[in-house]
Design a protein around this motif. Structure first.
Motif, PDB file in Angstrom:
ATOM      1  N   GLY A 186      -5.045   6.079  -8.052  1.00 57.55           N
ATOM      2  CA  GLY A 186      -5.129   5.581  -6.690  1.00 57.55           C
ATOM      3  C   GLY A 186      -6.341   4.713  -6.432  1.00 57.55           C
ATOM      4  N   SER A 187      -7.389   4.847  -7.257  1.00 56.56           N
ATOM      5  CA  SER A 187      -8.585   4.029  -7.049  1.00 56.56           C
ATOM      6  C   SER A 187      -8.426   2.608  -7.554  1.00 56.56           C
ATOM      7  CB  SER A 187      -9.784   4.685  -7.751  1.00 56.56           C
ATOM      8  OG  SER A 187      -9.543   4.784  -9.159  1.00 56.56           O
ATOM      9  N   ALA A 188      -7.438   2.361  -8.420  1.00 59.22           N
ATOM     10  CA  ALA A 188      -7.192   1.008  -8.930  1.00 59.22           C
ATOM     11  C   ALA A 188      -6.265   0.291  -7.945  1.00 59.22           C
ATOM     12  CB  ALA A 188      -6.590   1.062 -10.329  1.00 59.22           C
ATOM     13  N   LEU A 189      -6.839  -0.479  -7.029  1.00 61.38           N
ATOM     14  CA  LEU A 189      -6.048  -1.074  -5.953  1.00 61.38           C
ATOM     15  C   LEU A 189      -5.085  -2.143  -6.450  1.00 61.38           C
ATOM     16  CD1 LEU A 189      -8.773  -1.346  -3.156  1.00 61.38           C
ATOM     17  CD2 LEU A 189      -7.111   0.482  -3.587  1.00 61.38           C
ATOM     18  N   THR A 198       0.808  -1.215   0.000  1.00 57.04           N
ATOM     19  CA  THR A 198       0.000   0.000   0.000  1.00 57.04           C
ATOM     20  C   THR A 198       0.843   1.268   0.000  1.00 57.04           C
ATOM     21  OG1 THR A 198      -0.121  -0.007   2.428  1.00 57.04           O
ATOM     22  CG2 THR A 198      -1.852  -1.196   1.219  1.00 57.04           C
ATOM     23  N   ALA A 216      -6.274  10.585  -8.594  1.00 58.48           N
ATOM     24  CA  ALA A 216      -7.433   9.876  -8.041  1.00 58.48           C
ATOM     25  C   ALA A 216      -7.775   8.643  -8.868  1.00 58.48           C
ATOM     26  CB  ALA A 216      -8.625  10.825  -7.981  1.00 58.48           C
ATOM     27  N   LEU A 217      -7.647   8.748 -10.184  1.00 55.22           N
ATOM     28  CA  LEU A 217      -7.915   7.593 -11.042  1.00 55.22           C
ATOM     29  C   LEU A 217      -6.903   6.487 -10.807  1.00 55.22           C
ATOM     30  CD1 LEU A 217      -9.537   6.335 -13.372  1.00 55.22           C
ATOM     31  CD2 LEU A 217      -7.964   7.498 -14.960  1.00 55.22           C
ATOM     32  N   TYR A 241      -0.249   3.938  -2.473  1.00 53.83           N
ATOM     33  CA  TYR A 241      -1.607   4.440  -2.305  1.00 53.83           C
ATOM     34  C   TYR A 241      -1.628   5.781  -1.565  1.00 53.83           C
ATOM     35  CZ  TYR A 241      -6.394   4.747  -0.537  1.00 53.83           C
ATOM     36  OH  TYR A 241      -7.650   5.178  -0.224  1.00 53.83           O
ATOM     37  N   HIS A 292      -2.835  10.172  -2.626  1.00 54.31           N
ATOM     38  CA  HIS A 292      -3.965  10.846  -1.995  1.00 54.31           C
ATOM     39  C   HIS A 292      -3.521  12.025  -1.135  1.00 54.31           C
ATOM     40  CE1 HIS A 292      -5.807   7.014  -3.163  1.00 54.31           C
ATOM     41  NE2 HIS A 292      -6.969   7.624  -3.080  1.00 54.31           N
TER      42      HIS A 292
END
Length: 445
Positions: free
Chosen positions: A347-350, A325, A344-345, A328, A332
């Motif tokens: 970071g949203s793909a884990l 992580t 944001a795009l 991540y 943010h």
């Protein structure tokens, strides 16, 4: 390095040797009829071991070491890699200075929160080199800052590189040591490479020096002016403890012998080139310059390896890197999001974040071990350069990313550098040819 693998452009490539007495090849009579005693036909006995394959030479003992020593002293290895490193770091420092030009006084000048008095206290403890405290004030700062811009441009173009790399070193250290709390990690890389570039022959290709047909008199004039300036700085009381001959800490050598030694060697080089260009003293000086260059290139390569190795092993010990992580959180944070929508795009793909976090650790830890295999190293190097470019865009760290890409150039294969130079050179030639076109006038009736 181990084995037969070599760093591209840094260590010499072995040339095929020839056996002075090869064994008879296939299709020949292995037992020729002997002639008279004075006919000169050789009569070798049976070999002790298996005969070498046809066309393969049996290397003599110590031949590889002799070839390596001849290459180490006879020519500057990795010329194209050295030129790429020079161009890269000249471009990085020039871009940084131009980007921060509106904020220059706030960062390093007279309006900086880190005042000159606080900087002098720190300099008294660490003994770092900077010329900004010599006079203080805005006028002196503006002179040093714009001299740094000119030095970076001269290094980028390869103009009078022996002098411009020294000025590049002085200006980099002066600005960075004025305020050590600025930077994103790339400043440390620029700091180190500015020292190493002084000892390389990085202008033999892709430079204005390489295109100059003759030394000319401008170099002598520049050498004399720099010597006079150095003498004034050495004798003037304003330099303080910056130009001392010895220091209390290791290696106990101050900046004064370094600068005077470089100045004296440049003058001796010019004198021997004029008086005895083909003499033995000039050959010895040229061999010493080649050895210093090759050692500096090895130090640059070792520095890059240490950067990746230490970064990778420190990441292994971090809990955020262990659970995948680590990427991540910076995606943010407002400080590391120059493009909020893109961050944001991403970071949203884990799953991609997890894979990139683990992949970064694996790449950095594995990089020193891949140097023994050329193809694996080249692939890994391309991936790491792409990752640095991604860091520049996503996290807003262009100086750090471009500095690491410029440092990675020391490992690029010569063929790839020549291909890139041919592509960019061909495009530039086409642009210049289009610029020379003139519209034809209609003939007069």
């Amino acid at each position: 390095m181990v084995g037969s693998q070599r760093l591209d452009g840094i260590l010499p490539q072995p040339s095929a040797g020839r056996d002075p007495h090869p064994w008879p090849s296939a299709g020949r009579d292995p037992h020729p009829q002997p002639g008279p005693p004075d006919a000169g036909y050789p009569h070798p006995g049976p070999p002790d071991g298996p005969a070498p394959a046809p066309g393969r030479a049996r290397p003599a003992p110590g031949a590889a070491a002799a070839r390596a020593l001849a290459a180490f002293t006879g020519r500057a290895l990795g010329r194209h890699q050295a030129a790429a490193v020079r161009i890269g770091f000249g471009l990085v420092w020039l871009a940084f200075l131009l980007r921060e030009w509106p904020n220059r006084r706030l960062l390093y000048g007279d309006t900086s929160p880190w005042s000159l008095d606080l900087a002098e206290r720190l300099l008294a403890d660490n003994g770092a080199l900077t010329v900004l405290p010599w006079f203080g004030g805005r006028l002196w700062f503006e002179l040093v800052y714009h001299l740094a811009v000119l030095a970076a441009l001269a290094v980028l173009l390869g103009w009078r590189t022996r002098a411009s790399t020294v000025l590049f070193l002085v200006t980099v250290l002066s600005l960075q040591n004025r305020n050590v709390f600025l930077g994103d990690g790339g400043d440390n890389v620029v700091h180190l490479m500015a020292v190493y570039l002084v000892f390389t022959r990085c202008a033999q290709v892709w430079s204005l020096d390489a295109r100059r047909p003759a030394p000319g008199r401008s170099g002598v004039l520049l050498w004399a002016v720099l010597g006079a300036v150095l003498l004034v700085c050495q004798l003037g009381a304003f330099s303080g403890e910056s130009l001392t001959w010895t220091t209390a800490g290791f290696p106990h050598v101050g900046w004064a012998p370094v600068f005077w030694g470089l100045w004296a060697v440049a003058g001796l080089w010019w004198v021997l080139g004029r008086l005895r260009p083909d003499g033995e003293p000039r050959a010895v000086l040229d061999a010493l310059a080649n050895m210093v260059h090759n050692c500096a290139m090895l130090v640059i390569a070792a520095e890059v390896v240490l950067i990746y190795a230490t970064a990778g092993w420190y990441k292994v010990q971090g809990s955020r890197w262990q659970d995948g992580t680590a990427l991540y959180y910076p995606l943010h944070l407002d400080y590391f999001t120059p493009w909020p929508g893109l961050s944001a795009l991403a970071g949203s793909a884990l799953l991609p974040v997890f894979l990139i976090s683990y992949g970064t650790v694996l790449l950095q830890v594995a990089f020193p071990f891949t140097l023994v295999h050329r193809r694996v190293k080249n692939v890994l190097l391309a991936v790491m350069m792409a990752e640095h470019l991604g860091i520049a865009v996503l996290l807003g760290l262009p100086v750090f990313s471009l500095a690491m890409v410029a440092a990675d150039a020391v490992f690029l294969p010569t063929g790839a550098l020549l291909w890139a130079a041919a592509r960019f050179g061909g495009a530039g030639a086409r642009v210049r040819s289009l610029g020379r076109l003139r519209p034809r006038r209609a003939p007069l009736p």
